[in-house]
Design an enzyme around this catalytic site. Structure first.
Site, mmCIF file in Angstrom:
data_model
loop_
_atom_site.group_PDB
_atom_site.id
_atom_site.type_symbol
_atom_site.label_atom_id
_atom_site.label_comp_id
_atom_site.label_asym_id
_atom_site.label_seq_id
_atom_site.Cartn_x
_atom_site.Cartn_y
_atom_site.Cartn_z
ATOM 1 N N LYS A 81 0.836 -1.203 0.000
ATOM 2 C CA LYS A 81 0.000 0.000 0.000
ATOM 3 C C LYS A 81 0.872 1.255 0.000
ATOM 4 O O LYS A 81 1.963 1.262 0.581
ATOM 5 C CB LYS A 81 -0.894 0.010 1.240
ATOM 6 C CG LYS A 81 -1.924 -1.078 1.270
ATOM 7 C CD LYS A 81 -2.641 -1.159 2.606
ATOM 8 C CE LYS A 81 -3.501 0.052 2.879
ATOM 9 N NZ LYS A 81 -4.384 -0.155 4.054
ATOM 10 N N SER A 156 -9.055 0.727 2.936
ATOM 11 C CA SER A 156 -8.030 1.491 2.262
ATOM 12 C C SER A 156 -7.067 0.652 1.434
ATOM 13 O O SER A 156 -6.234 1.205 0.707
ATOM 14 C CB SER A 156 -7.233 2.301 3.295
ATOM 15 O OG SER A 156 -6.525 1.457 4.178
ATOM 16 N N SER A 180 -9.886 -1.964 6.716
ATOM 17 C CA SER A 180 -9.150 -1.672 5.478
ATOM 18 C C SER A 180 -8.609 -2.880 4.739
ATOM 19 O O SER A 180 -8.231 -2.765 3.571
ATOM 20 C CB SER A 180 -7.998 -0.709 5.779
ATOM 21 O OG SER A 180 -8.492 0.559 6.121
#
Length: 458
Positions: A81, A156, A180
């Protein structure tokens, strides 16, 4: 829906049999990434770094008397990420309000994945500072759902989930502070494991509480297309001897006789209306049927959540932005949601924050006590199918946050409690969109949850 790409374990087996090289896998993955800019999965890719790492993996593979003695992820392509520092890559945090510095070292979790032998191809799309349930920002294109690119991939870890579901990479490690890992995994038809607080060694530096004294909510965990692949990556970040989680998942059919409670209760229903779609109900019904067929007892669970949760959670969730030091004028570059959260954080007095912290502690004790009556608690993973790209931001920041809580009304509570949970797909719509369920476990039950996920998917 059948798998159309080799699993991470398939690829590892092929590497160990020397039927393919790490360089060939990296080159193929880089080519697939280049073919799918429509997904918005990757913010940045560094082919030169990836191929150099792959060449080193091939050299280790060639020199090994037995490739099984090498680190468990040797030669497998993956990604991180864009909230995580990875050596040689810029970290944007999904925001124009902070510098995009080139990392000169790995964050602890990236270092663990590197030590396990995986090859990082690039950085994946996230919401600004990871604060949203969708992955859209002003830095790069939004992360789109591979099953319908007009819809969100979630967040996320949305870019990561999109990349895995589209077969660009086989699996990866994400992070989860409010859902997330589980939200994008569910939106994209994947398995997503949120481990319990402090289970992953690299998460322990955060401590059991955050700077405000609230329960630490963020953890690291795997996203993959199968329970076995998730177990492979989970064992790798645990860093112990052998692969006990993978061994347990390989024996998933032996797991029987669990008491599983079904709950649609959300702690946000004291604040906003929570409605579960027919697809969400179908996913839970399919899961209940599969679990009963596997030999478990499934029953309705009477769960009651404390009414202070929405205000307490939102206060603590937004407080973190108030601890970021922005350069003069940088705050003007924040997105609307982040700006609203920052303003709320600055308006919150220390006394009000203290009340919110105590509210979350009380909630965690109550929820954990109620869930503990069962070996696992089954809930919908999401309330509805994924919204369209832009649907959240079109509502303005307050409506944006409200829709996030309505779409994922049962994920953040698990982070507050600090127990593990897993999501897995159990239902596919006529249009080919996945719907999944969440299973909340007791402390230390990560392997058992992945066994249940494997049972559901088999």
């Amino acid at each position: 829906m059948p798998l159309t790409e080799p699993t991470a374990l398939d690829l590892r087996d092929a590497l160990r049999r020397r039927e393919v090289t790490a360089t060939e896998l990296a080159e193929a993955a880089l080519a697939r990434i280049a073919e799918r800019p429509d997904l918005g999965a990757f913010v940045s890719v560094n082919a030169e770094l990836a191929l150099a790492d792959a060449a080193r993996a091939d050299a280790r593979m060639h020199a090994a008397a037995d490739p099984r003695d090498l680190p468990p992820l040797t030669g497998l392509p993956t990604a991180h990420k864009d909230l995580v520092d990875v050596l040689g890559f810029a970290t944007t945090h999904g925001s124009r309000a902070v510098p995009h510095r080139l990392a000169d070292s790995d964050d602890p979790i990236a270092a663990t994945v590197r030590a396990a032998g995986a090859i990082t191809l690039g950085k994946t799309q996230v919401p600004e500072f990871g604060i949203a349930a969708y992955s859209e920002n002003s830095v790069a294109a939004p992360a789109a759902n591979p099953f319908d690119t007009s819809l969100t991939a979630g967040g996320s870890s949305g870019g990561t989930a999109a990349a895995i579901a589209a077969g660009l990479i086989p699996a990866a490690i994400g992070s989860d502070a409010g859902g997330s890992i589980r939200i994008p995994a569910a939106a994209c038809g994947l398995v997503g494991l949120k481990p319990g607080r402090g289970v992953v060694p690299t998460d322990r530096h955060r401590g059991a509480t955050d700077p405000a004294g609230a329960p630490t909510m963020g953890v690291s965990g795997p996203i993959a297309r199968t329970g076995r692949d998730a177990a492979l990556f989970f064992d790798a970040i645990l860093g112990g001897h052998g692969e006990p989680t993978l061994a347990a998942v390989d024996r998933a059919e032996e797991l029987r006789g669990l008491r599983i409670g079904v709950s649609f209760a959300s702690p946000f229903e004291e604040w906003i209306e929570i409605g579960f779609s027919p697809e969400a109900h179908a996913a839970v019904a399919a899961a209940a049927t599969a679990l009963e067929a596997a030999g478990h007892h499934v029953e309705a669970a009477a769960i009651h959540h404390e009414p202070q949760y929405p205000e307490a959670f939102t206060t603590v969730w937004t407080a973190g932005l108030g601890r970021i030091e922005f350069a003069p004028g940088a705050e003007e570059l924040l997105g609307d949601l982040a700006r609203m959260f920052l303003e709320r954080a600055r308006r919150t007095s220390p006394e009000a924050l203290g009340v919110a912290v105590e509210g979350l502690r009380s909630f965690a004790a109550s929820a954990t006590r109620q869930w503990a009556r069962y070996d696992a608690v089954l809930t919908p993973a999401l309330a509805t199918l994924p919204p369209a790209l832009g649907a959240f931001t079109a509502l303005g920041p307050e409506g944006d946050y409200r829709l996030q809580c309505q779409w994922a009304p049962q994920t953040s509570m698990v982070n507050v409690a600090g127990v593990p949970a897993v999501t897995a797909p159990t239902h596919w719509t006529a249009a080919g969109l996945p719907m999944g369920v969440q299973l909340i476990g007791r402390p230390g039950s990560e392997a058992q949850l992945l066994q249940l996920a494997e049972q559901l998917m088999r």
